[in-house]
Design a protein around this motif. Structure first.
Motif, PDB file in Angstrom:
ATOM      1  N   GLY B 231       0.819  -1.214   0.000  1.00 45.05           N
ATOM      2  CA  GLY B 231       0.000   0.000   0.000  1.00 45.05           C
ATOM      3  C   GLY B 231       0.845   1.253   0.000  1.00 45.05           C
ATOM      4  N   SER B 232       1.935   1.267   0.766  1.00 51.30           N
ATOM      5  CA  SER B 232       2.680   2.531   0.827  1.00 51.30           C
ATOM      6  C   SER B 232       3.535   2.744  -0.410  1.00 51.30           C
ATOM      7  CB  SER B 232       3.508   2.678   2.098  1.00 51.30           C
ATOM      8  OG  SER B 232       3.952   1.500   2.587  1.00 51.30           O
ATOM      9  N   PHE B 233       3.910   1.683  -1.090  1.00 52.06           N
ATOM     10  CA  PHE B 233       4.595   1.904  -2.378  1.00 52.06           C
ATOM     11  C   PHE B 233       3.649   2.539  -3.390  1.00 52.06           C
ATOM     12  CE2 PHE B 233       8.070  -0.958  -1.142  1.00 52.06           C
ATOM     13  CZ  PHE B 233       9.131  -0.256  -1.677  1.00 52.06           C
ATOM     14  N   GLN B 234       2.338   2.372  -3.136  1.00 49.04           N
ATOM     15  CA  GLN B 234       1.350   2.897  -4.072  1.00 49.04           C
ATOM     16  C   GLN B 234       0.719   4.189  -3.575  1.00 49.04           C
ATOM     17  OE1 GLN B 234      -1.187  -0.484  -4.407  1.00 49.04           O
ATOM     18  NE2 GLN B 234       0.122  -1.500  -5.902  1.00 49.04           N
ATOM     19  N   VAL B 235       1.414   4.931  -2.725  1.00 54.16           N
ATOM     20  CA  VAL B 235       0.847   6.176  -2.194  1.00 54.16           C
ATOM     21  C   VAL B 235       0.505   7.109  -3.360  1.00 54.16           C
ATOM     22  CG1 VAL B 235       3.163   7.113  -1.841  1.00 54.16           C
ATOM     23  CG2 VAL B 235       1.226   8.146  -0.686  1.00 54.16           C
ATOM     24  N   PHE B 236      -0.741   7.603  -3.356  1.00 56.84           N
ATOM     25  CA  PHE B 236      -1.157   8.478  -4.444  1.00 56.84           C
ATOM     26  C   PHE B 236      -2.185   9.521  -4.002  1.00 56.84           C
ATOM     27  CE2 PHE B 236      -4.063   9.533  -7.957  1.00 56.84           C
ATOM     28  CZ  PHE B 236      -3.167  10.108  -8.820  1.00 56.84           C
ATOM     29  N   ASP B 237      -3.306   9.061  -3.404  1.00 58.71           N
ATOM     30  CA  ASP B 237      -4.425   9.993  -3.213  1.00 58.71           C
ATOM     31  C   ASP B 237      -4.111  11.170  -2.290  1.00 58.71           C
ATOM     32  OD1 ASP B 237      -4.352   7.749  -1.659  1.00 58.71           O
ATOM     33  OD2 ASP B 237      -6.399   7.122  -2.073  1.00 58.71           O
ATOM     34  N   VAL B 238      -3.380  10.903  -1.185  1.00 63.12           N
ATOM     35  CA  VAL B 238      -3.049  12.014  -0.292  1.00 63.12           C
ATOM     36  C   VAL B 238      -2.176  13.032  -1.031  1.00 63.12           C
ATOM     37  CG1 VAL B 238      -1.856  12.661   1.821  1.00 63.12           C
ATOM     38  CG2 VAL B 238      -3.260  10.616   1.784  1.00 63.12           C
ATOM     39  N   ILE B 239      -1.232  12.527  -1.834  1.00 65.56           N
ATOM     40  CA  ILE B 239      -0.364  13.421  -2.598  1.00 65.56           C
ATOM     41  C   ILE B 239      -1.180  14.196  -3.635  1.00 65.56           C
ATOM     42  CG2 ILE B 239       1.470  13.438  -4.338  1.00 65.56           C
ATOM     43  CD1 ILE B 239       2.813  11.223  -2.731  1.00 65.56           C
ATOM     44  N   ALA B 240      -2.089  13.512  -4.310  1.00 66.74           N
ATOM     45  CA  ALA B 240      -2.888  14.176  -5.340  1.00 66.74           C
ATOM     46  C   ALA B 240      -3.721  15.305  -4.737  1.00 66.74           C
ATOM     47  CB  ALA B 240      -3.799  13.167  -6.037  1.00 66.74           C
ATOM     48  N   VAL B 241      -4.174  15.121  -3.497  1.00 65.68           N
ATOM     49  CA  VAL B 241      -5.015  16.143  -2.880  1.00 65.68           C
ATOM     50  C   VAL B 241      -4.178  17.273  -2.287  1.00 65.68           C
ATOM     51  CG1 VAL B 241      -6.630  16.577  -0.994  1.00 65.68           C
ATOM     52  CG2 VAL B 241      -6.897  14.565  -2.407  1.00 65.68           C
ATOM     53  N   THR B 242      -3.057  16.923  -1.627  1.00 59.86           N
ATOM     54  CA  THR B 242      -2.367  17.947  -0.842  1.00 59.86           C
ATOM     55  C   THR B 242      -1.223  18.641  -1.579  1.00 59.86           C
ATOM     56  OG1 THR B 242      -0.950  16.256   0.119  1.00 59.86           O
ATOM     57  CG2 THR B 242      -2.918  16.860   1.356  1.00 59.86           C
ATOM     58  N   THR B 243      -0.370  17.916  -2.268  1.00 61.01           N
ATOM     59  CA  THR B 243       0.859  18.552  -2.779  1.00 61.01           C
ATOM     60  C   THR B 243       1.026  18.453  -4.292  1.00 61.01           C
ATOM     61  OG1 THR B 243       2.113  16.515  -2.527  1.00 61.01           O
ATOM     62  CG2 THR B 243       2.093  18.020  -0.650  1.00 61.01           C
ATOM     63  N   GLU B 244       0.336  17.546  -4.944  1.00 61.44           N
ATOM     64  CA  GLU B 244       0.502  17.314  -6.388  1.00 61.44           C
ATOM     65  C   GLU B 244       1.967  17.141  -6.772  1.00 61.44           C
ATOM     66  OE1 GLU B 244      -1.710  20.275  -8.531  1.00 61.44           O
ATOM     67  OE2 GLU B 244      -3.534  19.128  -8.151  1.00 61.44           O
ATOM     68  N   GLY B 245       2.693  16.406  -5.951  1.00 59.84           N
ATOM     69  CA  GLY B 245       4.090  16.108  -6.277  1.00 59.84           C
ATOM     70  C   GLY B 245       5.073  17.166  -5.812  1.00 59.84           C
ATOM     71  N   GLY B 246       4.595  18.335  -5.430  1.00 57.27           N
ATOM     72  CA  GLY B 246       5.471  19.434  -5.035  1.00 57.27           C
ATOM     73  C   GLY B 246       5.705  19.432  -3.546  1.00 57.27           C
ATOM     74  N   PRO B 247       6.250  20.462  -2.957  1.00 54.03           N
ATOM     75  CA  PRO B 247       6.956  21.563  -3.611  1.00 54.03           C
ATOM     76  C   PRO B 247       8.334  21.121  -4.119  1.00 54.03           C
ATOM     77  CG  PRO B 247       6.916  21.833  -1.227  1.00 54.03           C
ATOM     78  CD  PRO B 247       6.130  20.617  -1.527  1.00 54.03           C
ATOM     79  N   ALA B 248       8.703  21.650  -5.260  1.00 55.79           N
ATOM     80  CA  ALA B 248       9.971  21.314  -5.907  1.00 55.79           C
ATOM     81  C   ALA B 248      10.141  19.799  -6.036  1.00 55.79           C
ATOM     82  CB  ALA B 248      11.154  21.949  -5.178  1.00 55.79           C
TER      83      ALA B 248
END
Lengths: 438, 301
Positions: B231-248
């Motif tokens: 599950g943690s290798f597949q982390v996605f939704d929290v990132i998509a909502v909060t940071t979108e891959g950022g900052p930097a």
């Protein structure tokens, strides 16, 4: 199994009946997709008038949220179920063009001797490549400053002063001074007062949305006023992010936060954006785009006003951008679709849209209606309209590979604004990487 | 004659049972074929093409895989994902175990267990949104509280140094309850007389935990570790909502990078190649874990 089949058959019949009911047998339905929920009812009014003028053509409008819109549209292109006409955005335009998604409007414009000169100069050009037109302009946006009137008065800055600010990347000009004066620490001392404590700021003089690679409503108007150009021409193949004007502008903005404490630094800008910080009274002055006017009206409790972006060494500059209506290359009703696109881009529909006071339409006569509509809502939007001229605007940098380029440039500008390395070096590396893609 | 009839009946019954068995597994099998196996095979097919989503694909062989090996952004996203896993797994497992043991040994209240599992009932997207508001540097409650106790303002999701740790903290906050519940269920399977015997021998809580609880909990531990690691290798939704891959790009985890390639850069072929690679790595990791933890054996037998 048999019951299931009968149920399925029934469902199919029901769908066919429902689908066929509103249209006569000979009617053509033009599918039209858009993402702005505020504007969908207004366009329904346009569609009703269009249907009255064009018996035999029905318009079916589908509205979806921004994110869903693009995902659904992309899959619909692949599946062959895309709408005949859809609202197009400049950042998606190059990819659609490269993948033959759009129908060429040039022959139809020529055949109808349609007057492309009736739009505000610069708008139709955004949707033109190699003398081919791929969309008719719909509306436009520019950027202006939003100020909190009470905080302005508290700092002794007049609204007249705000209309005539100048800026330069060396000492910040009168704009830099106003930002300093608007900053207040917890002891009530303003930014230029002796004893101002930058570690205990209560109200900041400046904040923006978290930066991105093009900086439309964050830094582009300052950089452009200092002489920066993203690219030398539309559809160019070399970027100019290594230009000293950009390096100096971003460095000035970074120092404004980290050295002087007058602005909220990038490391403290959450996803809530400038409008939330402004509405919460944490900042006195923010830049934002005309598409956010309604958001300020709905959220800001304090009295606020709009001022034009400051004048730099190279003049006053705002990005000039806008949406267009495009026809899908796979549409089976291109003739009817073109009639609808013409109507959307025409004076009647655009004036109707202007009268709603939600956006600025692409035609000057409709803009006057829009300004009056905003005024009726108590908003003076001249700060946005006064810069909508060729001399005071610059276009969005439209080139191939735009989505990948935007990701690279965003990271570079973020790194500069976060102070992660030498600005000139970071921007030069990003620029080399981007130029290497062509 | 009688014996023969019995044989026939037994064979017939076995066949009938086999048919019934097949019918029972059929829905799951159909689901597995349609929703797991087929997409996986398709993903592998697509990974050998240059499909852009908008145009007909051309077969390009292993070019996408070669490109991936030479792509610094891919390796960066792999590294970012690994740091997330390293933040996430040890803390989440330890906290879950602690909560489970505490609620088993000290307070066996249903209300308490309900509170522990509550965050898990929230979707990742809602959890992400709530924490994005709470962790906002200027407007968030967390920084208001930090200022109240005299601590400096933290950027959390807006700072490249803290963003990944913040994303991991949100996931831990949400998932620890489930981990605790699984451990709690495992604890119920351990015979109580072992503890009574140990207590008679004068063992303290810590040595009982180390010598009874932990070894007998191993199959559950293996299950929890395998599922939460994957599950943690597949982390996605929290990132998509909060940071979108950022900052930097500090939270550009591998699934976010796959998403960017597929739906933003229109490189479906390349995105599929990364997906297939991630899939293979996860299978290897899972097999390795099962082997190391001897997940199919229990010391209770």
């Amino acid at each position: 199994m048999r019951t299931f089949r009968r149920a399925a058959l029934l469902a199919c019949t029901a769908v066919t009946i429902m689908g066929a009911a509103p249209a006569r047998a000979a009617d053509v339905t033009v599918e039209y997709w858009m993402w702005d929920g505020n504007q969908a009812p207004i366009y329904r009014q346009c569609a009703d008038r269009f249907e009255a003028d064009n018996p035999g053509i029905k318009i079916h409008i589908t509205q979806d949220s921004w994110d869903n819109y693009w995902t659904t549209l992309n899959t619909a292109f692949v599946a062959g179920t895309a709408p005949d006409v859809f609202v197009n955005h400049i950042t998606r335009f190059p990819e659609f063009l490269a993948n033959d998604i759009l129908a060429d409007l040039t022959p139809r414009i020529a055949a109808d001797t349609y007057d492309m000169g009736s739009y505000l100069p610069g708008l139709a050009e955004n949707w033109n490549k190699d003398a081919h037109q791929w969309g008719l302009p719909k509306n436009w946006d520019t950027v202006a400053l939003v100020y909190n009137k009470a905080m302005l008065a508290d700092a002794g800055v007049t609204e007249d002063e705000m209309r005539d600010l100048d800026w330069n990347p060396e000492n910040g000009g009168s704009f830099g001074k106003v930002v300093a004066r608007l900053t207040v620490d917890r002891n009530g001392k303003h930014g230029l007062d002796p004893g101002f404590d930058k570690s205990k700021v209560a109200v900041y003089g400046w904040a923006t949305d978290p930066v991105d690679g093009y900086g439309q409503n964050q830094w582009s108007f300052l950089a452009a006023s200092a002489g920066f150009k993203y690219i030398s021409q539309r559809w160019g193949t070399t970027y100019e992010y290594d230009s000293p004007a950009l390096v100096k502008t971003l460095t000035w903005l970074h120092d404004l936060a980290s050295k002087q404490g007058y602005a909220i630094g990038q490391e403290n800008l959450g996803n809530l954006k400038a409008v939330a910080l402004f509405s919460a009274g944490k900042v006195a002055l923010v830049p934002d785009g005309s598409w956010m006017i309604a958001a300020y009206r709905d959220n800001a409790k304090a009295d606020f006003g709009f001022a034009p972006v400051p004048k730099g060494p190279d003049g006053r500059r705002s990005m000039f951008n806008g949406l267009a209506d495009s026809i899908w290359s796979g549409s089976k009703h291109k003739d009817e679709a073109w009639k609808w696109v013409k109507y959307l881009g025409g004076s009647a529909c655009q004036t109707l849209v202007g009268a709603s006071g939600v956006v600025f339409p692409a035609r000057p006569e409709a803009d006057r209606t829009a300004e009056a509509a905003y005024r009726a809502k108590g908003l003076n939007v001249s700060a946005f309209t006064m810069v909508a001229t060729p001399a005071t605007t610059f276009p969005f940098p439209i080139t191939d590979h735009s989505s990948e380029i935007s990701a690279i440039l965003k990271t570079a500008v973020e790194n500069v604004m976060l102070g992660q390395g030498k600005p000139a070096q970071i921007l030069k590396n990003a620029n080399d990487q981007v130029d290497g893609m062509f | 004659m009688a014996a023969k009839t019995r044989v026939v009946t037994r064979a017939g019954r076995r066949r009938r049972e086999a048919i019934a068995g097949l019918l029972f597994v059929a829905p799951a099998t159909v689901g597995f074929l349609a929703f797991y196996l087929l997409p996986t095979v398709r993903a592998f097919q697509i990974s050998l093409t240059d499909w852009s989503l908008l145009r007909a694909p051309n077969v390009v062989g292993l070019a996408n895989y070669r490109r991936m090996i030479g792509d610094p952004a891919f390796w960066h996203s792999a590294w970012v994902t690994l740091t997330y896993v390293l933040y996430n797994i040890p803390l989440q497992t330890a906290l879950g175990l602690l909560l489970a043991v505490l609620s088993d040994r000290l307070a066996r209240s249903v209300a308490l267990r309900a509170v522990i599992i509550a965050p898990y009932l929230m979707s990742n997207v809602v959890a992400g949104l709530v924490w994005m508001l709470l962790l906002d540097p200027i407007l968030g409650l967390t920084n208001a509280w930090l200022a109240h106790v005299g601590l400096p303002r933290q950027g959390f999701l807006s700072s490249p140094d803290e963003a990944m740790a913040s994303v991991a903290a949100i996931s831990i906050w949400r998932n620890t309850g489930l981990t605790a519940l699984l451990f709690y269920a495992g604890l119920q399977a351990i015979p109580k007389h072992l503890y009574e015997a140990a207590r008679l021998e004068g063992a303290d809580e810590w040595s009982m935990f180390r010598r009874i609880t932990l070894p007998l909990l191993r199959p559950v531990l293996a299950f929890v570790l395998v599922t939460s690691l994957v599950g943690s290798f597949q982390v996605f939704d929290v990132i998509a909502v909060t940071t979108e891959g950022g900052p930097a790009q500090s939270t550009r985890a591998i699934l976010w990078y796959i998403y960017e390639n597929a739906f933003k850069f229109h490189k479906m072929g390349y995105a599929s190649a990364i997906s297939v690679t991630l899939f293979s790595v996860l299978i290897l990791v899972t097999l390795l874990q099962m082997r190391l933890l001897r997940a199919d054996h229990s010391d209770l037998d």
